[in-house]
Structures are given as C-alpha cells and as structure tokens.
Scaffold this motif. Structure first.
Motif, PDB file in Angstrom:
ATOM      1  N   THR A  88     -10.058  -0.750   3.715  1.00 31.81           N
ATOM      2  CA  THR A  88     -10.251   0.606   3.870  1.00 31.81           C
ATOM      3  C   THR A  88     -10.243   0.839   5.382  1.00 31.81           C
ATOM      4  O   THR A  88     -10.308  -0.204   6.206  1.00 31.81           O
TER       5      THR A  88
ATOM      6  N   THR B 240      -9.269   4.286   1.521  1.00 34.62           N
ATOM      7  CA  THR B 240      -9.260   3.051   0.676  1.00 34.62           C
ATOM      8  C   THR B 240      -8.414   2.895  -0.449  1.00 34.62           C
ATOM      9  O   THR B 240      -8.309   3.652  -0.996  1.00 34.62           O
ATOM     10  N   SER B 241      -7.598   1.869  -0.300  1.00 35.11           N
ATOM     11  CA  SER B 241      -6.347   1.393  -0.959  1.00 35.11           C
ATOM     12  C   SER B 241      -6.475  -0.197  -1.259  1.00 35.11           C
ATOM     13  O   SER B 241      -6.496  -0.826  -0.289  1.00 35.11           O
ATOM     14  N   GLY B 242      -6.488  -0.549  -2.450  1.00 33.05           N
ATOM     15  CA  GLY B 242      -6.207  -1.945  -2.961  1.00 33.05           C
ATOM     16  C   GLY B 242      -7.492  -2.834  -2.061  1.00 33.05           C
ATOM     17  O   GLY B 242      -7.344  -3.717  -1.832  1.00 33.05           O
TER      18      GLY B 242
ATOM     19  N   ASP C 272       0.680  -1.293   0.075  1.00 32.79           N
ATOM     20  CA  ASP C 272       0.020  -0.062  -0.175  1.00 32.79           C
ATOM     21  C   ASP C 272       0.893   1.324   0.015  1.00 32.79           C
ATOM     22  O   ASP C 272       0.370   2.336  -0.062  1.00 32.79           O
TER      23      ASP C 272
ATOM     24  N   ARG D 285       0.881   4.068  -3.041  1.00 34.03           N
ATOM     25  CA  ARG D 285      -0.220   3.664  -3.810  1.00 34.03           C
ATOM     26  C   ARG D 285      -1.296   4.827  -3.541  1.00 34.03           C
ATOM     27  O   ARG D 285      -1.537   5.161  -2.371  1.00 34.03           O
ATOM     28  N   LEU D 286      -1.887   5.626  -4.602  1.00 36.51           N
ATOM     29  CA  LEU D 286      -2.823   6.700  -4.481  1.00 36.51           C
ATOM     30  C   LEU D 286      -4.327   5.916  -3.917  1.00 36.51           C
ATOM     31  O   LEU D 286      -4.583   4.641  -4.425  1.00 36.51           O
ATOM     32  N   SER D 287      -4.797   6.506  -2.902  1.00 33.89           N
ATOM     33  CA  SER D 287      -5.757   5.962  -2.074  1.00 33.89           C
ATOM     34  C   SER D 287      -7.006   6.950  -2.581  1.00 33.89           C
ATOM     35  O   SER D 287      -6.876   7.921  -2.555  1.00 33.89           O
ATOM     36  N   THR D 288      -8.422   6.406  -2.070  1.00 36.37           N
ATOM     37  CA  THR D 288      -9.428   7.075  -2.254  1.00 36.37           C
ATOM     38  C   THR D 288      -9.679   7.607  -0.740  1.00 36.37           C
ATOM     39  O   THR D 288      -9.576   6.922   0.108  1.00 36.37           O
TER      40      THR D 288
END
Length: 170
Positions: free
Chosen positions: A144, A139-141, A29, A32-35
C-alpha cells in the motif's frame, strides 16, 4: 587499498538499488488493478527505515578483504592475514550496505471513511502530508502507498475518540 573501497562502494550501490519510494512503481505493479480507499491524515511523524543486511555487502567485503589481506605476504602468514582481512572486510561491507540502504520515511496515522484508524510507514516521497489532508491509499500486490487525493476531494470524517467516565461507559 583504493580498489577495495571501490569494490565495497559498488557492492553497497548494488544493494541500494531497491527502493520503497511511493513515487516509484515497481515493474510488477504496472498495469495491475489496484484497490483504492479514501482517508484523512490524523498525524505525521518522520521516521527512519533501517537499512537492509542482505549479505551482499558482507560477501563482497569478505572477498575483497580476503584477497587484499592474503596478497600482503606469503606462506602460512598470507592465509592468516587473508582470513583476518576477509572477516574485517565482511564486517565493513555489511556496515556499508546497511548505511547505504537506510531511508528517510514518514509514518502516517489515518482515519478511514468507515471510522477505522490505520497507520502506515512509507519512504519520504515528493508529497508532504499534513493533518487534515485528504489522501488515497492505493493497494496492489499486498503493498500500500499513500498519495494526496485530487483537489476537491472531501476528506473522510474524523470521528472523535469516545470519552470514558469512571463508571466505564462512554
């Protein structure tokens, strides 16, 4: 016999190396760009996440129990005692793994900005949540985690549940 306990403890320790703590970011993670979504905590409840049964504890316990049981005597008796020792070791190893991987967790009931309500369970981290707290869902991959929003963040408005009358209309 102390060697058997040490081996079982090591097996359980290896199985317990994975974590679901919101304070630990998995290697995959990183970068990594997360929401990110804003929400407000509606309710908090302490829960326990049941321990895993990956088979590692049972396998290690079975091997240790079989070796120790089979070394107690000779001939056909050694085989029988080894089998009993392997089964008993597997049961004990599985129990140790399950107990070692249990985690204290928290279930958060959340109000999203769009009015949706969500629930999430995550391991108990360093942050303590209270109803009314402004939080951020990261949230990533497909995973959450919830963290407190920075100071000054306005909590998401909490929409009241509609009240239904006997005629069926709000």
């Amino acid at each position: 016999m102390p060697r058997a306990l040490i081996a079982l403890a090591l097996a359980a320790g290896v199985a317990a190396c994975s974590t679901t703590s919101p304070d630990v970011v998995q290697r995959g993670d990183a970068q990594r760009l997360s929401t990110v979504q804003d929400a407000t905590v509606l309710a908090v409840r302490d829960v326990v996440v049941d321990g895993s049964q990956s088979g590692t504890g049972a396998a290690a316990g079975g091997v240790v129990g079989g070796v120790l049981g089979g070394s107690r005597s000779g001939g056909a008796e050694a085989v029988a005692i080894g089998v009993v020792g392997a089964v008993a070791g597997a049961v004990i190893g599985n129990t140790i793994e399950r107990a070692a991987t249990r985690e204290s967790a928290v279930e958060l009931m959340l109000q999203m900005r769009n009015g949706d309500r969500r629930a999430i369970v995550q391991a108990q981290g360093d942050e303590r949540f209270q109803p009314g707290d402004a939080v951020i869902l990261v949230t990533s991959g497909g995973r959450t985690r919830v963290t407190k929003a920075p100071p000054g963040t306005v909590p998401a408005p909490v929409k009241p549940e509609p009240v239904y009358t006997p005629g069926g209309r709000p």
